[in-house]
Design an enzyme around this catalytic site. Structure first.
Site, PDB file in Angstrom:
ATOM      1  N   GLU A   1       0.827  -1.208   0.000  1.00  0.00           N
ATOM      2  CA  GLU A   1       0.000   0.000   0.000  1.00  0.00           C
ATOM      3  C   GLU A   1       0.858   1.253   0.000  1.00  0.00           C
ATOM      4  O   GLU A   1       0.554   2.240  -0.679  1.00  0.00           O
ATOM      5  CB  GLU A   1      -0.956   0.007   1.206  1.00  0.00           C
ATOM      6  CG  GLU A   1      -2.174  -0.886   0.981  1.00  0.00           C
ATOM      7  CD  GLU A   1      -3.259  -0.731   2.055  1.00  0.00           C
ATOM      8  OE1 GLU A   1      -4.304  -1.368   1.888  1.00  0.00           O
ATOM      9  OE2 GLU A   1      -3.036   0.021   3.033  1.00  0.00           O
TER      10      GLU A   1
ATOM     11  N   GLU B   1       2.232   1.800  -3.339  1.00  0.00           N
ATOM     12  CA  GLU B   1       1.192   2.315  -4.222  1.00  0.00           C
ATOM     13  C   GLU B   1       0.944   3.798  -3.943  1.00  0.00           C
ATOM     14  O   GLU B   1       0.762   4.605  -4.859  1.00  0.00           O
ATOM     15  CB  GLU B   1      -0.091   1.507  -3.978  1.00  0.00           C
ATOM     16  CG  GLU B   1      -0.993   1.410  -5.186  1.00  0.00           C
ATOM     17  CD  GLU B   1      -2.271   0.635  -4.867  1.00  0.00           C
ATOM     18  OE1 GLU B   1      -2.286  -0.188  -3.933  1.00  0.00           O
ATOM     19  OE2 GLU B   1      -3.270   0.885  -5.567  1.00  0.00           O
TER      20      GLU B   1
ATOM     21  N   CYS C   1      -8.042  -3.198   3.330  1.00  0.00           N
ATOM     22  CA  CYS C   1      -7.903  -4.408   4.156  1.00  0.00           C
ATOM     23  C   CYS C   1      -9.226  -4.964   4.610  1.00  0.00           C
ATOM     24  O   CYS C   1      -9.303  -6.090   5.067  1.00  0.00           O
ATOM     25  CB  CYS C   1      -7.127  -4.142   5.432  1.00  0.00           C
ATOM     26  SG  CYS C   1      -5.867  -2.963   5.252  1.00  0.00           S
TER      27      CYS C   1
ATOM     28  N   SER D   1      -6.865   1.188  -2.675  1.00  0.00           N
ATOM     29  CA  SER D   1      -5.635   0.477  -3.033  1.00  0.00           C
ATOM     30  C   SER D   1      -6.020  -0.869  -3.616  1.00  0.00           C
ATOM     31  O   SER D   1      -7.024  -1.463  -3.218  1.00  0.00           O
ATOM     32  CB  SER D   1      -4.797   0.278  -1.764  1.00  0.00           C
ATOM     33  OG  SER D   1      -3.892  -0.781  -1.958  1.00  0.00           O
TER      34      SER D   1
ATOM     35  N   LYS E   1     -14.773 -11.734   6.478  1.00  0.00           N
ATOM     36  CA  LYS E   1     -13.628 -12.468   5.916  1.00  0.00           C
ATOM     37  C   LYS E   1     -14.048 -13.836   5.396  1.00  0.00           C
ATOM     38  O   LYS E   1     -13.415 -14.393   4.517  1.00  0.00           O
ATOM     39  CB  LYS E   1     -12.537 -12.644   6.985  1.00  0.00           C
ATOM     40  CG  LYS E   1     -11.944 -11.341   7.506  1.00  0.00           C
ATOM     41  CD  LYS E   1     -10.870 -10.781   6.599  1.00  0.00           C
ATOM     42  CE  LYS E   1     -10.233  -9.536   7.213  1.00  0.00           C
ATOM     43  NZ  LYS E   1      -9.454  -8.770   6.227  1.00  0.00           N
TER      44      LYS E   1
ATOM     45  N   GLU F   1     -15.260 -13.017   2.083  1.00  0.00           N
ATOM     46  CA  GLU F   1     -14.147 -12.556   1.251  1.00  0.00           C
ATOM     47  C   GLU F   1     -13.340 -13.732   0.705  1.00  0.00           C
ATOM     48  O   GLU F   1     -12.949 -13.756  -0.467  1.00  0.00           O
ATOM     49  CB  GLU F   1     -13.225 -11.642   2.080  1.00  0.00           C
ATOM     50  CG  GLU F   1     -12.082 -11.046   1.259  1.00  0.00           C
ATOM     51  CD  GLU F   1     -10.989 -10.432   2.133  1.00  0.00           C
ATOM     52  OE1 GLU F   1     -10.832 -10.868   3.290  1.00  0.00           O
ATOM     53  OE2 GLU F   1     -10.285  -9.537   1.654  1.00  0.00           O
TER      54      GLU F   1
ATOM     55  N   GLU G   1     -11.945 -14.103  -7.381  1.00  0.00           N
ATOM     56  CA  GLU G   1     -10.669 -13.565  -7.873  1.00  0.00           C
ATOM     57  C   GLU G   1      -9.548 -13.678  -6.845  1.00  0.00           C
ATOM     58  O   GLU G   1      -8.397 -13.425  -7.163  1.00  0.00           O
ATOM     59  CB  GLU G   1     -10.861 -12.094  -8.309  1.00  0.00           C
ATOM     60  CG  GLU G   1     -11.128 -11.100  -7.198  1.00  0.00           C
ATOM     61  CD  GLU G   1     -12.609 -10.996  -6.797  1.00  0.00           C
ATOM     62  OE1 GLU G   1     -13.375 -11.917  -7.146  1.00  0.00           O
ATOM     63  OE2 GLU G   1     -12.968 -10.027  -6.124  1.00  0.00           O
TER      64      GLU G   1
ATOM     65  N   CYS H   1     -11.159  -3.536  13.718  1.00  0.00           N
ATOM     66  CA  CYS H   1     -11.295  -4.992  13.836  1.00  0.00           C
ATOM     67  C   CYS H   1     -11.442  -5.464  15.279  1.00  0.00           C
ATOM     68  O   CYS H   1     -12.033  -6.511  15.532  1.00  0.00           O
ATOM     69  CB  CYS H   1     -10.092  -5.682  13.215  1.00  0.00           C
ATOM     70  SG  CYS H   1      -9.801  -5.161  11.524  1.00  0.00           S
TER      71      CYS H   1
END
Lengths: 525, 582
Positions: free
Chosen positions: B287, B290, B307, B327, B366, B369, B374, B511
């Site tokens: 990140e 980037e 994230c 990002s 998650k 996710e 992908e 989190c």
């Protein structure tokens, strides 16, 4: 512009008088014209003064009978807002939607708060079964409601009004739309009314069929575009209501009174009705009554007068058993209290309510437990489901009543039933839940013997409850055997030409035998 | 008319003076009078107050009135005489709970919320021993359509905490009441299954649900099966798990149990026990690189952290036209998964398909996710199984481990060492602080003197800081909670804010307050304690910047090459999909 209105009035009145002159059912009265049928003899009509007399599609008729004059007078003479509020306060006009809250107090509160916008909502979400007072006013005299709203708007400084009307009233909706368009076209509503600084727009909002949306806060939620759930009330609606702005919610009938109060004055209004409840009230007289219809009488009129003198007593000469007032949230008044007067205080004192004006007449063929069940079924169906007592409590009340009606009640049920009814009444979030157990509580109070007969003796004194019915074969039985052949569960025995017998344990109470008997020797008890 | 600043009233004859606007419930608390509640929930720090007053459990009497008052939402007035100790109050309270139970499955012994259920606790507290008003019980189809949440509306008590969270705090709007009266149920738009809605699976509805109406999808058995197989089972634990897991075993909230957790995971049979914090350091590398590229003119600013899968789904649904700003870096546990099946596989000579990656996360999003198509290479996913902190707690209980007294062990080598920057990923503000610690040094070429960015810490919804880099002032923002995220995105879209970099976390608090953490039962001081434990861990680290983590340096030297390079773009970066708004 004011002269324009006056010249319209003169012109239309001449034409209107001509039309009235040929009608046999009307005569000139203090408030314009009145209907002459004997049904109306004992009535005094303010909210319904134009009903059945004017053509609701013609604003000309309304103007002819001093329509929009009250509003024009305020604007022309630039009457201070506080004076208008004071006039309404002094008239002691109370909300006709049910609770009887003083209208002037609401208006005064809304006037007190400064805000960029204020709203007037006309509550036309009339939903009590069998009640159609508001519907009639909207359908027969829509302009008087529009004018009432505009006067309220002027008094509190509101710029926008909503009429929350049931979608199930398509005629009312159509006529309101026409009336709004007519009034706007003539500059009697909308921007700079009659050339003054005062602008007031009215729009319709159609209810989607939820009874609870007649509750003020739920109605505002609905207008704001959300699910119609009652709010937890932290502020008065007149302080922070619709979209957070000061808001007045008045019922159709309340607003229909405003025009006349402004024209004839608070003193005149207080000369009608009782000291604490001045004016009149419209009732929808329905049920087992000889002459059903809308009745408008001065507050304080004895119930007896409405039922007997106007309603003509029970249909087919039967005996009156009870009068249910106040819709599904009201109570049942027994015949012994028939001399009770119709005003907010007297009805509350005997455990019923004025409500919006539903009045159901019941005769001896009605079972009071079944009546209570009917109204409970309605409120259970219409509960919004938000709070526990109304969502689950009312359902349990209904289930208990259903058990009692089916003959499965136990004596302890009555104690439990009363307790849960009182708890639901005292703990529900909004008026719907708080008043839902009223039909049960009032029938338990005045018709306790009927409840006891259902649970202890397992009989329904009015022979209504199927589960408790017994079919008896009388001595006049000719022994033809038709009942036996028609019985679906074969519970009838007997030899040809001899009296037959029903096995009550096996009987499913379908009534097929009674229908089949050629000599009417089978009776339901 | 100005209202007086305080009001005085009596509760059970005891006088109390409170600021005006105080509820009866709070005034009673001042007098140490407990009024039981159910639907009420006040998470002050998270700007969440559920005041629907729908359960009517907290009803109290005002002397002289039949009508009772809901203590949770009725404000005190001068001269009120409130009673909470009458037979009527006690009977009413019990009746309300009885009514709720009369329409609730009484399968407590086999319920996943057994021991954690607010309704169960309430019924026990007020001593409900029978139901006087039994009757018809409603039944609804369970919604098991999603990878994250299970909706069992038979157990819903209509407290509406989930709706308040979803609609008012998170502004997602996936949940609403449908039906009416007794048939009312919390449902979705047009009754659609959860996986077809705009739900972001943040799991905050699960975090506040008092019963088992909303729970996480249980993946425990898959983990046991994997451990029982011939495959190499690798586990990683997220930064926020170690500061909350102890609560499951009665330890003080905010206890850091890293060492005991590692020991426990080894005893469970995992072949490798690794740290997601290491992967967080790698995320920072990507990140930050980037960000440097974007500041140097490649792509547009601001850059948003990526994230949080729930936040990613939120932007995909709600701001589909702005998908070029987050990002492209995968989230840390996905980065770990990707590395486990390439870098680690090479090192231990295993095929990627023989490795099972298990993530222990504070999060239910998650789970969803890890199923995004992908996020994997070819036929295999980066991460195979995701379990929450709560699920890990249940597994450890299954094993009968005396958790509090376990010895402390270290993570395995290769991907088990993290810098302080990786540690703070678990708290709101941590990711952006970690990225700044690295990006600053890369951009300026100078060491960062002040490593702590205090302005970006804490529980405020939107935090801002200005950092001067090479003479240019860069505005940095941090939003936690999706409602705040929406506001920040609105500011970006309207052009009224000119940010360089923004961290967004879906859960209020980050989190540490994730939807998979042990239940806080309305005590949001627990969240603060977890947060303190995270920063404490960072403070004691020798290495507090990701690019100085020796295992990270080794990874790039031996395997990845440069950050934000072709190889990392293939393995560690992803792309986003514009999803429908409803």
């Amino acid at each position: 512009m004011y002269n324009q209105l006056r010249s319209w009035q003169t012109e239309y009145r001449q034409e209107f008088d001509k039309r009235m002159a040929v009608r046999e059912d009307v005569e000139v009265s203090e408030l314009g014209y009145r209907l002459t049928d004997s049904f109306y003899a004992k009535q005094y009509r303010i909210a319904l003064r134009n009903s059945g007399i004017i053509d609701p599609l013609k604003i000309e008729d309304y103007i002819a009978l001093d329509g929009y004059k009250a509003l024009a007078d305020l604007l022309e003479n630039q009457i201070p807002q506080a004076d208008v509020v004071a006039e309404i306060s002094e008239s002691l006009l109370r909300g006709r939607g049910g609770a009887g809250f003083p209208t002037g107090r609401k208006w005064a509160e809304a006037l007190k708060h400064d805000a960029e916008h204020k709203f007037i909502i006309c509550n036309a979400d009339e939903g009590d079964p069998g009640a159609y007072m508001d519907r009639n006013i909207l359908e027969t005299d829509p302009h008087c409601v529009l004018e009432g709203m505009a006067i309220a708007g002027y008094a509190v400084g509101a710029d926008f009004g909503y009429i929350y009307v049931r979608a199930e009233y398509p005629v009312a909706v159509k006529r309101l739309k026409i009336a709004i368009a007519q009034a706007e076209e003539r500059g009697l509503l909308g921007k700079n009314i009659m050339g003054s600084d005062f602008s007031f727009h009215i729009e319709l909002r159609l209810g989607a069929g939820a009874f609870v949306c007649g509750e003020g806060t739920a109605m505002m939620e609905s207008i704001e575009g959300r699910r119609g759930l009652p709010r937890v009330k932290k502020y008065r609606t007149a302080h922070k209501g619709l979209f957070g702005y000061p808001t007045i919610i008045n019922n159709v009938e309340t607003l229909a009174n405003v025009h006349m109060i402004m024209l004839k004055g608070a003193k005149w209004f207080r000369s009608i009705g009782t000291e604490k409840s001045p004016g009149t009230k419209v009732f929808a007289l329905v049920g087992k009554v000889a002459n059903a219809g809308l009745v408008e009488v001065p507050m304080g009129t004895p119930l007896r007068e409405v039922v007997y003198d106007i309603g003509g007593g029970c249909k087919d000469g039967k005996e009156l058993k009870a009068v249910q007032t106040g819709g599904p949230s009201g109570g049942c008044i027994p015949t012994s209290l028939i001399d009770t007067t119709l005003d907010f205080e007297s009805l509350a004192a005997i455990g019923s309510i004025m409500g919006s004006g539903g009045m159901v007449i019941m005769d001896n063929d009605d079972c009071m437990v079944d009546i209570a069940r009917f109204f409970m079924e309605f409120t259970v169906d219409e509960s919004c489901g938000k709070c526990t007592p109304c969502r689950i409590g009312n359902k349990r009340i209904l289930e208990m009543l259903e058990r009692i009606i089916a003959g499965m009640g136990e004596p302890r049920d009555l104690r439990y039933l009363k307790l849960i009814c009182e708890t639901v009444r005292d703990t529900s979030l909004c008026g719907l839940g708080q008043s839902a157990p009223n039909p049960v509580l009032s029938t338990m109070k005045y018709f306790a013997n009927e409840y006891e007969a259902h649970v202890k003796e397992k009989i329904c004194p009015a022979h209504v409850c199927k589960g408790l019915a017994q079919y008896i074969i009388l001595d006049s039985c000719i022994g033809c055997g038709k009942c036996k052949r028609n019985c679906p569960v074969s519970c009838i025995t007997g030899e040809i030409k001899e009296k037959h017998v029903i096995d009550h344990d096996a009987c499913i109470k379908c009534g097929a035998c009674e229908a089949a008997c050629p000599v009417h020797a089978i009776e339901k008890r | 008319m100005k209202s007086p600043e305080t009001v005085t009233l009596t509760i059970n004859d005891q006088e109390v003076t409170v600021p005006s606007g105080t509820t009866i419930l709070d005034a009673a608390k001042k007098l140490n009078i407990k009024i039981p509640t159910l639907c009420h929930l006040d998470l002050h720090n998270m700007k969440f107050v559920n005041q629907t007053s729908s359960c009517r459990v907290c009803m109290v009497e005002e002397e002289g009135w039949d009508k009772m008052l809901a203590a949770c939402s009725t404000r005190c007035r001068n001269g009120m005489r409130i009673r909470t100790d009458t037979i009527k109050v006690i009977r009413t309270r019990r009746l309300m709970v009885e009514l709720l139970l009369s329409n609730h499955p009484t399968d407590c012994l086999i319920c996943s919320k057994n021991g954690n259920c607010d309704l169960q606790a309430l019924a026990a507290e007020i001593g409900v021993t029978r139901i006087d008003y039994p009757g018809y019980r409603s039944h609804h189809e369970m919604d098991t359509s999603s990878f994250s949440l299970v909706r069992n509306m038979d157990k819903c008590v209509l407290c509406k905490r989930c709706e308040t969270m979803c609609n008012d705090v998170q502004t997602v709007g996936a949940l609403t009441d449908i039906g009416r009266g007794f048939d009312t149920v919390v449902g979705t738009l047009f009754g659609m299954p959860m996986h077809e809605t705009t739900c972001t699976f943040c799991g905050q509805c699960v975090a506040v649900c008092p019963t088992a109406a909303l729970t996480e999808v249980d993946n425990i058995s898959q983990v046991w099966e994997a451990l029982d197989s011939d495959k190499i089972v690798v586990v990683q634990t997220a930064p926020a798990v170690r500061v909350a897991l102890g609560e499951v075993f009665g330890m003080e909230p905010g206890t850091n149990v890293t060492g005991k957790m590692v020991t426990a995971l080894r005893r469970m049979g995992f072949d490798k026990v690794y740290d997601t914090n290491f992967a967080a350091d790698v995320t920072v590398m990507e990140e930050a690189a980037e960000l440097v590229d974007r500041i140097n003119g490649e792509g547009r600013l601001p850059i948003l952290t990526s994230c949080c899968p729930s936040w990613v789904k939120f932007i995909e649904h709600q701001f589909g036209d702005m998908l070029d700003i987050p990002s492209s870096a995968k989230s840390p546990h996905e980065i770990f998964g990707s590395l486990a099946k390439t870098y680690l596989a090479d090192k231990i000579g295993a095929k990627p398909e023989d490795i099972v990656v298990v993530s222990v996360m504070p999060c239910v999003a998650k789970k969803y996710e890890s199923k995004r198509p992908e996020l994997g290479q070819g036929d295999y996913s980066d991460v195979d199984i995701v379990i929450t902190t709560r699920e890990l707690g249940r597994m450890l209980k299954d094993l009968g481990l005396d958790f509090a007294n376990l010895p402390e062990e270290e993570f395995d080598e290769l991907m088990g060492v993290a810098s302080g920057a990786g540690d703070i990923f678990g708290s709101t503000g941590g990711v952006i602080e970690a990225a700044l610690r690295t990006a600053y040094e890369w951009l300026t070429g100078k060491p960062l003197e002040k490593i702590d960015f205090h302005e970006l810490r804490g529980l405020s919804g939107i935090k801002e800081a200005t950092v001067e880099i090479n003479g240019v002032k860069h505005k940095i923002a941090c939003a936690n909670g999706l409602g705040n995220a929406r506001e920040v995105l609105r500011r970006i879209r309207s052009g009224e804010a000119n940010y360089t970099a923004i961290e967004i976390m879906a859960c209020p608090g980050g989190c540490i307050a994730g939807g998979g953490q042990p239940y806080h039962h309305g005590d949001d001081s627990i969240i603060r304690k977890r947060m303190e434990a995270i920063y404490e861990s960072d403070r004691h680290k020798k290495i507090r910047q990701s690019h100085k983590n020796p295992q990270v340096i080794k990874l790039y030297e031996e395997f990845l090459g440069a950050p934000h390079s072709e190889k990392t773009k293939k393995l560690l970066h992803t792309k986003y999909v514009w999803r429908q708004k409803m």
